[in-house]
Write a protein that holds these residues in place. Structure first.
Motif, short mmCIF file in Angstrom:
data_model
loop_
_atom_site.label_atom_id
_atom_site.label_comp_id
_atom_site.label_asym_id
_atom_site.label_seq_id
_atom_site.Cartn_x
_atom_site.Cartn_y
_atom_site.Cartn_z
N LYS A 162 0.84 -1.19 0.00
CA LYS A 162 0.00 0.00 0.00
C LYS A 162 0.88 1.24 0.00
O LYS A 162 1.96 1.26 0.57
N CYS A 190 -12.08 11.10 4.52
CA CYS A 190 -10.94 10.19 4.65
C CYS A 190 -11.40 8.73 4.69
O CYS A 190 -12.07 8.32 5.64
N ALA A 214 -9.58 6.12 5.13
CA ALA A 214 -8.77 5.31 6.06
C ALA A 214 -8.94 5.74 7.51
O ALA A 214 -8.25 5.25 8.40
N ASN A 226 -2.22 4.79 9.11
CA ASN A 226 -3.25 4.34 8.17
C ASN A 226 -3.31 5.17 6.90
O ASN A 226 -4.02 4.80 5.96
N CYS A 227 -2.63 6.31 6.85
CA CYS A 227 -2.74 7.22 5.71
C CYS A 227 -2.20 6.58 4.43
O CYS A 227 -1.08 6.07 4.39
N ILE A 228 -3.02 6.63 3.37
CA ILE A 228 -2.64 6.06 2.08
C ILE A 228 -2.31 7.15 1.05
O ILE A 228 -2.01 6.85 -0.09
N CYS A 252 -4.27 9.41 -0.37
CA CYS A 252 -5.27 9.50 -1.43
C CYS A 252 -5.59 10.94 -1.82
O CYS A 252 -6.10 11.19 -2.91
#
Length: 77
Positions: free
Chosen positions: A3, A25, A27, A51-53, A55
């Motif tokens: 990820k 958000c 996530a 948890n930040c992706i 996006c």
């Protein structure tokens, strides 16, 4: 597939605590702080940074453009 890893930086003095970014958000990374900024608003911050992706949903929906999003490419072995 790894990820993407992301991070956000919030300009806490510009943030009015509207919480639109919290809802946007996927996530569940962002929340409003218990503390307030100089204007008396509870500002957004990364409650769950792992948890930040990256996006960028939060940055796109922020009406005051106070969120900058960074994304690192996933490392593959």
């Amino acid at each position: 597939m790894a990820k993407a890893k992301g991070a956000i930086v919030v300009d806490i003095e510009k943030c009015k605590g509207c919480s639109v970014c919290v809802s946007a958000c996927p996530a569940q990374v962002i929340n409003l702080a218990a503390e307030v900024n100089d204007k008396g608003y509870h500002y957004a911050y990364m409650e769950n940074p792992d948890n930040c992706i990256g996006c960028a949903n939060c940055g796109v929906v922020c009406p005051d453009t106070c969120i900058t999003v960074y994304r690192a490419k996933p490392v593959t072995a």
